[in-house]
Design a protein around this motif. Structure first.
Motif, PDB file in Angstrom:
ATOM      1  N   ILE A 141       4.595  -3.342   5.650  1.00 43.68           N
ATOM      2  CA  ILE A 141       3.325  -3.265   6.366  1.00 43.68           C
ATOM      3  C   ILE A 141       3.167  -1.854   6.914  1.00 43.68           C
ATOM      4  CG2 ILE A 141       1.950  -4.204   8.254  1.00 43.68           C
ATOM      5  CD1 ILE A 141       3.522  -6.817   7.920  1.00 43.68           C
ATOM      6  N   TYR A 142       2.133  -1.169   6.443  1.00 45.29           N
ATOM      7  CA  TYR A 142       1.947   0.242   6.770  1.00 45.29           C
ATOM      8  C   TYR A 142       0.580   0.458   7.396  1.00 45.29           C
ATOM      9  CZ  TYR A 142       1.476   5.278   6.284  1.00 45.29           C
ATOM     10  OH  TYR A 142       1.277   6.610   6.543  1.00 45.29           O
ATOM     11  N   ALA A 143       0.546   0.944   8.638  1.00 44.10           N
ATOM     12  CA  ALA A 143      -0.701   1.258   9.332  1.00 44.10           C
ATOM     13  C   ALA A 143      -1.088   2.704   9.032  1.00 44.10           C
ATOM     14  CB  ALA A 143      -0.551   1.039  10.826  1.00 44.10           C
ATOM     15  N   SER A 144      -2.214   2.884   8.387  1.00 44.30           N
ATOM     16  CA  SER A 144      -2.655   4.217   7.993  1.00 44.30           C
ATOM     17  C   SER A 144      -2.915   5.108   9.210  1.00 44.30           C
ATOM     18  CB  SER A 144      -3.934   4.103   7.163  1.00 44.30           C
ATOM     19  OG  SER A 144      -4.537   5.365   6.974  1.00 44.30           O
ATOM     20  N   SER A 145      -2.582   6.394   9.084  1.00 40.17           N
ATOM     21  CA  SER A 145      -2.768   7.343  10.186  1.00 40.17           C
ATOM     22  C   SER A 145      -3.496   8.609   9.747  1.00 40.17           C
ATOM     23  CB  SER A 145      -1.408   7.723  10.786  1.00 40.17           C
ATOM     24  OG  SER A 145      -0.582   8.340   9.802  1.00 40.17           O
ATOM     25  N   SER A 146      -4.079   8.605   8.565  1.00 42.32           N
ATOM     26  CA  SER A 146      -4.690   9.832   8.030  1.00 42.32           C
ATOM     27  C   SER A 146      -6.115  10.059   8.511  1.00 42.32           C
ATOM     28  CB  SER A 146      -4.675   9.790   6.497  1.00 42.32           C
ATOM     29  OG  SER A 146      -5.392   8.668   6.021  1.00 42.32           O
ATOM     30  N   ASN A 147      -6.706   9.066   9.178  1.00 39.96           N
ATOM     31  CA  ASN A 147      -8.110   9.197   9.611  1.00 39.96           C
ATOM     32  C   ASN A 147      -8.285   8.803  11.072  1.00 39.96           C
ATOM     33  OD1 ASN A 147      -9.495   9.959   7.054  1.00 39.96           O
ATOM     34  ND2 ASN A 147      -8.691   7.984   6.360  1.00 39.96           N
ATOM     35  N   THR A 148      -7.487   9.373  11.940  1.00 34.93           N
ATOM     36  CA  THR A 148      -7.541   9.000  13.344  1.00 34.93           C
ATOM     37  C   THR A 148      -8.717   9.659  14.068  1.00 34.93           C
ATOM     38  OG1 THR A 148      -6.009  10.791  13.856  1.00 34.93           O
ATOM     39  CG2 THR A 148      -5.060   8.618  13.490  1.00 34.93           C
ATOM     40  N   PHE A 149      -9.273   8.933  15.004  1.00 39.26           N
ATOM     41  CA  PHE A 149     -10.282   9.409  15.938  1.00 39.26           C
ATOM     42  C   PHE A 149     -11.428  10.176  15.259  1.00 39.26           C
ATOM     43  CE2 PHE A 149      -6.286   8.958  18.389  1.00 39.26           C
ATOM     44  CZ  PHE A 149      -6.693   7.896  19.167  1.00 39.26           C
ATOM     45  N   ILE A 174     -17.359   8.934   4.711  1.00 41.16           N
ATOM     46  CA  ILE A 174     -16.594   7.852   4.087  1.00 41.16           C
ATOM     47  C   ILE A 174     -15.828   8.370   2.883  1.00 41.16           C
ATOM     48  CG2 ILE A 174     -16.813   5.662   2.842  1.00 41.16           C
ATOM     49  CD1 ILE A 174     -19.322   5.142   4.628  1.00 41.16           C
ATOM     50  N   ASP A 175     -16.429   9.269   2.125  1.00 41.66           N
ATOM     51  CA  ASP A 175     -15.762   9.798   0.938  1.00 41.66           C
ATOM     52  C   ASP A 175     -14.557  10.648   1.310  1.00 41.66           C
ATOM     53  OD1 ASP A 175     -17.576  11.500   2.137  1.00 41.66           O
ATOM     54  OD2 ASP A 175     -18.289  12.396   0.272  1.00 41.66           O
ATOM     55  N   GLY A 176     -14.709  11.524   2.311  1.00 44.25           N
ATOM     56  CA  GLY A 176     -13.586  12.351   2.727  1.00 44.25           C
ATOM     57  C   GLY A 176     -12.448  11.531   3.292  1.00 44.25           C
ATOM     58  N   ALA A 177     -12.784  10.550   4.137  1.00 49.11           N
ATOM     59  CA  ALA A 177     -11.754   9.686   4.712  1.00 49.11           C
ATOM     60  C   ALA A 177     -11.086   8.839   3.630  1.00 49.11           C
ATOM     61  CB  ALA A 177     -12.366   8.790   5.782  1.00 49.11           C
ATOM     62  N   GLY A 178     -11.882   8.386   2.661  1.00 53.12           N
ATOM     63  CA  GLY A 178     -11.314   7.586   1.574  1.00 53.12           C
ATOM     64  C   GLY A 178     -10.325   8.364   0.740  1.00 53.12           C
ATOM     65  N   ASP A 208      -4.578   9.596  -0.672  1.00 49.13           N
ATOM     66  CA  ASP A 208      -3.410  10.488  -0.708  1.00 49.13           C
ATOM     67  C   ASP A 208      -2.261   9.916   0.115  1.00 49.13           C
ATOM     68  OD1 ASP A 208      -4.784  12.278  -2.286  1.00 49.13           O
ATOM     69  OD2 ASP A 208      -5.401  13.571  -0.620  1.00 49.13           O
ATOM     70  N   GLU A 209      -2.605   9.351   1.261  1.00 50.16           N
ATOM     71  CA  GLU A 209      -1.572   8.779   2.129  1.00 50.16           C
ATOM     72  C   GLU A 209      -0.879   7.593   1.462  1.00 50.16           C
ATOM     73  OE1 GLU A 209      -1.209   7.255   6.786  1.00 50.16           O
ATOM     74  OE2 GLU A 209      -3.163   7.278   5.775  1.00 50.16           O
ATOM     75  N   VAL A 210      -1.667   6.733   0.837  1.00 50.06           N
ATOM     76  CA  VAL A 210      -1.095   5.569   0.159  1.00 50.06           C
ATOM     77  C   VAL A 210      -0.175   6.007  -0.979  1.00 50.06           C
ATOM     78  CG1 VAL A 210      -1.644   3.566  -1.289  1.00 50.06           C
ATOM     79  CG2 VAL A 210      -2.978   4.011   0.789  1.00 50.06           C
ATOM     80  N   MET A 211      -0.587   7.005  -1.737  1.00 53.03           N
ATOM     81  CA  MET A 211       0.250   7.491  -2.835  1.00 53.03           C
ATOM     82  C   MET A 211       1.581   8.021  -2.329  1.00 53.03           C
ATOM     83  SD  MET A 211      -0.824   6.860  -5.812  1.00 53.03           S
ATOM     84  CE  MET A 211       0.545   7.778  -6.507  1.00 53.03           C
ATOM     85  N   GLN A 212       1.568   8.683  -1.187  1.00 54.64           N
ATOM     86  CA  GLN A 212       2.819   9.190  -0.614  1.00 54.64           C
ATOM     87  C   GLN A 212       3.754   8.052  -0.247  1.00 54.64           C
ATOM     88  OE1 GLN A 212       1.957  11.888   2.628  1.00 54.64           O
ATOM     89  NE2 GLN A 212       0.481  13.060   1.413  1.00 54.64           N
ATOM     90  N   VAL A 213       3.191   6.983   0.317  1.00 53.59           N
ATOM     91  CA  VAL A 213       4.020   5.817   0.664  1.00 53.59           C
ATOM     92  C   VAL A 213       4.600   5.185  -0.595  1.00 53.59           C
ATOM     93  CG1 VAL A 213       3.999   3.516   1.698  1.00 53.59           C
ATOM     94  CG2 VAL A 213       2.700   5.368   2.766  1.00 53.59           C
ATOM     95  N   VAL A 214       3.788   5.040  -1.613  1.00 55.48           N
ATOM     96  CA  VAL A 214       4.240   4.418  -2.858  1.00 55.48           C
ATOM     97  C   VAL A 214       5.355   5.244  -3.509  1.00 55.48           C
ATOM     98  CG1 VAL A 214       3.555   3.789  -5.214  1.00 55.48           C
ATOM     99  CG2 VAL A 214       2.054   3.249  -3.276  1.00 55.48           C
ATOM    100  N   ALA A 261     -11.122   4.533  -1.196  1.00 58.03           N
ATOM    101  CA  ALA A 261      -9.754   4.926  -1.557  1.00 58.03           C
ATOM    102  C   ALA A 261      -9.272   4.225  -2.816  1.00 58.03           C
ATOM    103  CB  ALA A 261      -8.801   4.636  -0.396  1.00 58.03           C
ATOM    104  N   ILE A 262      -9.576   2.937  -2.961  1.00 56.64           N
ATOM    105  CA  ILE A 262      -9.073   2.225  -4.138  1.00 56.64           C
ATOM    106  C   ILE A 262      -9.733   2.723  -5.417  1.00 56.64           C
ATOM    107  CG2 ILE A 262      -8.425   0.172  -2.814  1.00 56.64           C
ATOM    108  CD1 ILE A 262     -10.938  -1.209  -3.896  1.00 56.64           C
ATOM    109  N   SER A 263     -10.957   3.267  -5.295  1.00 55.69           N
ATOM    110  CA  SER A 263     -11.580   3.844  -6.492  1.00 55.69           C
ATOM    111  C   SER A 263     -10.845   5.106  -6.927  1.00 55.69           C
ATOM    112  CB  SER A 263     -13.056   4.159  -6.227  1.00 55.69           C
ATOM    113  OG  SER A 263     -13.215   5.302  -5.407  1.00 55.69           O
ATOM    114  N   VAL A 264     -10.280   5.831  -5.972  1.00 57.32           N
ATOM    115  CA  VAL A 264      -9.485   7.019  -6.286  1.00 57.32           C
ATOM    116  C   VAL A 264      -8.142   6.614  -6.878  1.00 57.32           C
ATOM    117  CG1 VAL A 264      -8.387   9.074  -5.309  1.00 57.32           C
ATOM    118  CG2 VAL A 264     -10.626   8.343  -4.457  1.00 57.32           C
ATOM    119  N   LEU A 265      -7.576   5.536  -6.345  1.00 53.57           N
ATOM    120  CA  LEU A 265      -6.244   5.080  -6.763  1.00 53.57           C
ATOM    121  C   LEU A 265      -6.273   4.219  -8.016  1.00 53.57           C
ATOM    122  CD1 LEU A 265      -4.957   4.068  -3.210  1.00 53.57           C
ATOM    123  CD2 LEU A 265      -4.250   6.089  -4.513  1.00 53.57           C
ATOM    124  N   TYR A 266      -7.458   3.846  -8.463  1.00 52.03           N
ATOM    125  CA  TYR A 266      -7.596   2.899  -9.577  1.00 52.03           C
ATOM    126  C   TYR A 266      -7.218   3.527 -10.914  1.00 52.03           C
ATOM    127  CZ  TYR A 266      -9.970  -0.138 -12.961  1.00 52.03           C
ATOM    128  OH  TYR A 266     -10.268  -0.943 -14.028  1.00 52.03           O
TER     129      TYR A 266
END
Length: 462
Positions: free
Chosen positions: A132-140, A147-151, A156-162, A186-191
């Motif tokens: 279980i990983y809580a994302s931290s790349s788009n805080t505050f 939405i596109d930049g945050a996605g 990128d963050e998810v790929m690093q975890v994987v 994000a999932i469209s980028v990771l797809y």
């Protein structure tokens, strides 16, 4: 275009699940699989978990759930989920490692601390099989950059975890509010589409079929190189916040809703214009409309279609940030006209209704010339009439695109909570002491995740 009556088939699930964990019996949840007392199991080596799940969904609609009458099958499923010591998957150097990544994505002007309660509770309920990983790349204030930049940052963050966790085989997302839109981008980028598909259209066809008949994930594509399982959102404005009562704290007052659109970019940057559908040039579709199709920006619908299940949790009232219609992807005419449901489902306080909406065949969303004219008017000379006209066109087209996939919709009502007006934060228990009215919702989410986990083992054992 399908009418409202044909568009959504309302199916109140009759099977009651024997959720043995914690003695939570008879949860009214829209799945036919039984949860096990432990989810610290590894997945089957085959890719039949998704197809098995949707096949069972079909059995529910047909009334053919006799398989679950056999006690031996339930015992077999429990035995499979508990007896994971001999399974090679998820075990490295003699030590069990998680093989299912669950990404938690917070909302606007928030941080991973919003998930403190949820993370602890899901770890307790789901076991060691989940990372279980809580994302931290788009805080505050990073949530204001669009939405596109945050996605892209989330991807990128998810790929690093994987890349750092070699044992991972599957992936799910749980997102709150604006985080649901970040996750969709994000999932469209990771797809990664199926390389054996002859064309992109064939791949999308497989994505849609996977949600109605069942299909192995290898034919639908993968997310970050992993098998996509669950995509769950809590109070996410999938249709944006423009329109009557889509942003409830404006009270539906036309003049306030008219003023809000030009002010939003000043307060919350590019994200504000994207939520109000005024981003980009007049002749270009707004981002949220593009995100309901496969386009040059990304294969948004194919990526969503790759998941075994898509589940929406929506507040029917008292949510001052996100309206019921946009968070549940419904038209105004499809909302309950009388009083919304109020009685909680057994074992899940404040969860009042579950509905499965099967996919509806459509040719996808469009951006007709009248929409471009209405957008230009909304950007330059906004009036109540142009605002309403533009939103009605956009809402219909966004629903048209998203309805191509099947959705499970869960309605939540905090009308009886001590602080009902905290509904937007209650739904994900942002603070354990102040927003603890939502613990029943999180229990429902956890059991949904466990059901999919159990269904994988049942499919492997049949």
């Amino acid at each position: 275009m399908a009418t409202a009556s044909l568009f959504y088939a309302r199916c109140h699930y009759s099977p009651r699940l024997d959720l043995v964990n914690g003695g939570r019996g008879h949860g009214h949840v829209g799945s036919s699989s039984h949860s096990s007392s432990s989810s610290s199991s590894s997945p089957p080596s085959s890719s039949h978990s998704c197809s098995s799940f949707y096949h069972r969904q079909g059995l529910i609609f047909s009334g053919l759930n006799s398989t679950w009458k056999h006690k031996s099958l339930r015992a077999q499923a429990m035995s499979a989920t508990q007896g994971n010591a001999t399974s090679p998957r998820g075990i490295m150097n003699g030590k069990q490692e998680p093989d299912h990544l669950l990404v938690l994505v917070h909302g606007i002007f928030a941080s991973p601390s919003d998930w403190t309660y949820v993370e602890a509770e899901l770890k307790r309920r789901l076991g060691r099989n989940f990372l279980i990983y809580a994302s931290s790349s788009n805080t505050f204030t990073k949530t204001f950059s669009g939405i596109d930049g945050a996605g892209k940052r989330l991807a990128d963050e998810v790929m690093q975890v994987v890349q750092k966790t070699q044992s991972l085989k599957r992936i799910s997302f749980l997102a709150h509010s604006l985080g649901g839109l970040f996750a969709r981008y994000a999932i469209s980028v990771l797809y990664t589409p199926d390389t054996s598909s002859s064309s992109q259209s064939d791949d999308f066809k497989n994505s849609k079929n996977a949600n109605s008949q069942g299909s192995s994930y290898s034919r639908r594509g993968m997310i970050a190189g992993l098998e996509p399982i669950n995509f769950i959102t809590l109070a996410t404005p999938h249709l944006g916040v423009r329109g009557r009562k889509q942003l409830p704290f404006l009270l539906g007052v036309p003049i306030l809703e008219k003023i809000a659109a030009p002010i939003a970019p000043i307060l919350v940057g590019r994200t504000g214009s994207q939520l109000f559908l005024t981003d980009g040039k007049p002749n270009k579709p707004p981002l949220l409309l593009r995100m309901t199709s496969d386009c040059e920006d990304g294969k948004f619908i194919s990526a969503l279609g790759a998941f075994c299940r898509r589940i929406l949790y929506a507040n029917v009232s008292y949510d001052h940030m996100v309206g019921w219609r946009t968070s549940s992807i419904r038209r105004e005419t499809e909302l309950v006209k009388s009083r919304p449901p109020r009685r909680s489902l057994d074992g899940y306080k404040h969860v009042v209704d579950v509905e499965y909406c099967p996919p509806v065949s459509a040719d996808g969303p469009h951006f007709p010339p009248e929409a471009a004219k209405a957008k230009e008017a909304a950007q330059n000379a906004a009036s109540t009439q142009t605002t309403v006209e533009y939103h009605e066109i956009m809402e219909e087209e966004m629903i048209h695109g998203l309805q191509q996939l099947g959705w499970k919709k869960v309605d939540v009502s905090f009308h009886s909570a001590f602080w009902p007006f905290f509904a937007h934060n209650n739904i994900h228990v942002k603070n354990e002491w102040l927003h603890n009215a939502g613990v029943g919702v999180i229990a429902h989410v956890a059991d949904n995740l466990k059901q999919q986990e159990s269904s994988a083992w049942i499919a492997a054992s049949l």
